[in-house]
Design an enzyme around this catalytic site. Structure first.
Site, PDB file in Angstrom:
ATOM      1  N   SER A  71       0.822  -1.217   0.000  1.00  7.65           N
ATOM      2  CA  SER A  71       0.000   0.000   0.000  1.00  7.65           C
ATOM      3  C   SER A  71       0.850   1.259   0.000  1.00  7.65           C
ATOM      4  O   SER A  71       0.360   2.345  -0.323  1.00  7.65           O
ATOM      5  CB  SER A  71      -0.929   0.015   1.221  1.00  7.65           C
ATOM      6  N   GLY A 268      -4.261  -1.800  -1.118  1.00  8.03           N
ATOM      7  CA  GLY A 268      -3.379  -1.483  -2.237  1.00  8.03           C
ATOM      8  C   GLY A 268      -3.084   0.004  -2.273  1.00  8.03           C
ATOM      9  O   GLY A 268      -3.618   0.781  -1.483  1.00  8.03           O
ATOM     10  N   GLY A 270      -2.370   3.964  -4.206  1.00  9.44           N
ATOM     11  CA  GLY A 270      -2.889   4.856  -5.234  1.00  9.44           C
ATOM     12  C   GLY A 270      -4.300   5.351  -5.001  1.00  9.44           C
ATOM     13  O   GLY A 270      -4.899   5.164  -3.940  1.00  9.44           O
ATOM     14  N   CYS A 297      -9.288  -1.499   3.481  1.00  8.01           N
ATOM     15  CA  CYS A 297      -8.501  -0.325   3.091  1.00  8.01           C
ATOM     16  C   CYS A 297      -8.868   0.136   1.671  1.00  8.01           C
ATOM     17  O   CYS A 297      -9.958   0.629   1.466  1.00  8.01           O
ATOM     18  CB  CYS A 297      -7.007  -0.612   3.241  1.00  8.01           C
ATOM     19  N   LEU A 298      -7.981  -0.016   0.692  1.00  4.47           N
ATOM     20  CA  LEU A 298      -8.341   0.344  -0.673  1.00  4.47           C
ATOM     21  C   LEU A 298      -9.591  -0.410  -1.101  1.00  4.47           C
ATOM     22  O   LEU A 298     -10.452   0.132  -1.802  1.00  4.47           O
ATOM     23  CB  LEU A 298      -7.191   0.041  -1.634  1.00  4.47           C
ATOM     24  N   GLN A 301     -12.591   1.371   0.065  1.00  9.69           N
ATOM     25  CA  GLN A 301     -12.867   2.548  -0.755  1.00  9.69           C
ATOM     26  C   GLN A 301     -13.499   2.158  -2.094  1.00  9.69           C
ATOM     27  O   GLN A 301     -14.441   2.803  -2.564  1.00  9.69           O
ATOM     28  CB  GLN A 301     -11.574   3.325  -0.972  1.00  9.69           C
ATOM     29  N   ASN A 339      -3.328   2.770   7.233  1.00 10.59           N
ATOM     30  CA  ASN A 339      -2.419   3.202   6.172  1.00 10.59           C
ATOM     31  C   ASN A 339      -3.239   3.594   4.957  1.00 10.59           C
ATOM     32  O   ASN A 339      -3.497   2.777   4.081  1.00 10.59           O
ATOM     33  CB  ASN A 339      -1.430   2.090   5.808  1.00 10.59           C
ATOM     34  N   GLY A 341      -4.360   7.262   2.347  1.00  5.55           N
ATOM     35  CA  GLY A 341      -4.342   8.692   2.054  1.00  5.55           C
ATOM     36  C   GLY A 341      -5.620   9.180   1.405  1.00  5.55           C
ATOM     37  O   GLY A 341      -5.755  10.360   1.101  1.00  5.55           O
ATOM     38  N   PHE A 342      -6.568   8.258   1.170  1.00  2.00           N
ATOM     39  CA  PHE A 342      -7.899   8.599   0.646  1.00  2.00           C
ATOM     40  C   PHE A 342      -8.938   8.076   1.627  1.00  2.00           C
ATOM     41  O   PHE A 342      -8.669   7.148   2.391  1.00  2.00           O
ATOM     42  CB  PHE A 342      -8.116   7.958  -0.732  1.00  2.00           C
ATOM     43  N   HIS A 381      -6.702  -1.745   9.016  1.00  2.00           N
ATOM     44  CA  HIS A 381      -6.076  -3.026   8.692  1.00  2.00           C
ATOM     45  C   HIS A 381      -6.282  -4.006   9.850  1.00  2.00           C
ATOM     46  O   HIS A 381      -5.503  -4.015  10.797  1.00  2.00           O
ATOM     47  CB  HIS A 381      -4.584  -2.839   8.417  1.00  2.00           C
ATOM     48  N   GLU A 383      -5.693  -7.044  10.019  1.00  2.00           N
ATOM     49  CA  GLU A 383      -4.637  -8.054  10.120  1.00  2.00           C
ATOM     50  C   GLU A 383      -3.421  -7.557  10.885  1.00  2.00           C
ATOM     51  O   GLU A 383      -2.516  -8.337  11.197  1.00  2.00           O
ATOM     52  CB  GLU A 383      -4.207  -8.511   8.719  1.00  2.00           C
TER      53      GLU A 383
END
Length: 402
Positions: A71, A268, A270, A297-298, A301, A339, A341-342, A381, A383
């Protein structure tokens, strides 16, 4: 804001013209921010130059796991905890689940020099591990000033360099930082995704045995890999699932052909909206098929995007192993690893999406579930690796529901 107050809050901005010849000559490492600010130090890890988004991470340990997390692809991590390296590095703490996923963080910044390992589990020094992985590090940096700058102004694009001979072209680095593309609009998952589908074997780690073997007769869970952390796969196996990993580019037909009992949309790097341009049709197809889905996480989103919500770029993001998240239904507060940023814009969630978790740091959305489909997701996260195990039950709850 007066210059005096600004310096107290952010730290004074130093530019190339403010440096003395002695400072420049003594440095073997440098960080140049997009606004022209410069930080000098001692280089470590790999030699060379890299550009990326600079974020700060507040974890006090687990630095190998952090820098090995896919990530962080395209990012440079500034650790707020001053001491780095005393536990060294070892193969068992690897978080990349495939060879491409080793393209994680490109740089690291720390206050103190990297120390020699003092852990019985260490197989090599942290400096050696960084070099072998291609991570450029700069130590001896005023990380408090960098952290304050990020907190106030957001995560900047920077150039980081390590020149063993001390020959640093600061003007060229400044231009690289200025011209580096930001994270918004960048698709980074394809570079950290395994090329082929494969079964995952290992489960949870326990001393002194090491990693256990996953079950052979549990419910089949397909994991869509957008840069999945290895411990997500281990935790699923530890919860009783037979885990099958598929590239994030897989179609809904590819996934459904595996006849999974459940599907996990992984973490992940980006911009999720950019990755969603090729991934959302797959995710929607799985949801419409009525298969239970868990997003992390990603993945959280992109699940939100798939059901009609939007995502937004955060100012400084959430990066650390000490974030408090409230489970809205139970009222329980969990300390979790973060972790990202979006974030999901909670105001855009559809009426059939119920918010389940919220950050107690800033009130951002950290989870939702659909009321008419078996779809669940969390921003944090569960995990860990590194981090507390407060949210381990996410995996048990998901697998036992299949």
């Amino acid at each position: 804001m007066s210059d005096t107050i600004e310096n107290q809050v952010r730290g004074p901005k130093r530019r190339i013209e403010d440096l003395t010849a002695d400072e420049i000559n003594a440095a073997t490492g440098a960080i140049l921010l997009a606004d022209g600010s410069v930080f000098l130090g001692k280089g470590a890890g790999a030699s060379g130059i890299a550009t990326g988004e600079l974020c700060f991470n507040t974890a006090m340990t687990g630095h190998q796991e952090i820098l090995a997390d896919p990530s962080y692809a395209g990012q440079i991590v500034c650790f707020t905890f001053p001491h780095v390296g005393n536990v060294g590095a070892n193969v068992q703490d690897e978080e990349a689940a495939s060879e491409p996923a080793r393209k994680a963080a490109v740089g690291m910044v720390s206050r103190a020099p990297i120390t020699a390992p003092a852990s019985w589990r260490a197989e090599q020094s942290f400096d050696e591990w960084l070099a072998a992985r291609g991570v450029i590090a700069v130590t001896g940096v005023d990380t408090r000033t960098l952290t304050r700058r990020i907190r106030q102004d957001g995560m900047p694009m920077v150039a980081i360099a390590h020149a063993r001979d001390g020959k640093l072209d600061l003007d060229a680095l400044a231009k690289l930082a200025h011209d580096a593309p930001g994270m918004e609009g960048r698709e980074l998952t394809r570079a950290v995704t395994g090329a082929a589908a494969a079964d995952w074997q290992s489960a949870d780690w326990a001393w002194p045995e090491g990693y256990a073997q996953g079950p052979k007769d549990g419910p089949k869970v397909v994991v869509l890999d957008y840069g999945v952390k290895a411990n997500i796969l281990r935790r699923l196996a530890g919860a009783g699932a037979c885990v099958h990993v598929m590239p994030g580019s897989s179609t809904a037909q590819d996934v459904l052909a595996e006849k999974p009992a459940g599907v996990v949309v992984s973490n992940g790097p980006g911009d999720p909206a950019e990755t969603g341009k090729f991934a959302l049709d797959t995710i929607r197809g799985v949801i419409e098929a009525g298969i239970p889905v868990l997003g992390i996480c990603l993945g959280h989103q992109m699940l939100a995007l798939a059901v009609g919500a939007t995502t937004v770029k955060m100012t400084q993001g959430h990066h650390g192993a000490n974030h408090p998240v409230k489970n809205i239904s139970s009222g329980q507060v969990e300390i979790v690893s973060m972790n990202h940023g979006f974030a999901v814009d909670r105001d855009t969630l559809p009426t059939n999406a119920k918010e389940t978790h919220v950050s107690l740091f800033d009130g951002t959305n950290c989870g939702f579930m659909l009321t008419d489909k078996p779809v669940y997701s969390v921003q944090h996260h569960p995990e860990a690796s590194p981090g507390p195990q407060d949210s381990f039950a996410v995996f048990e709850t998901f697998v036992t529901s299949l």
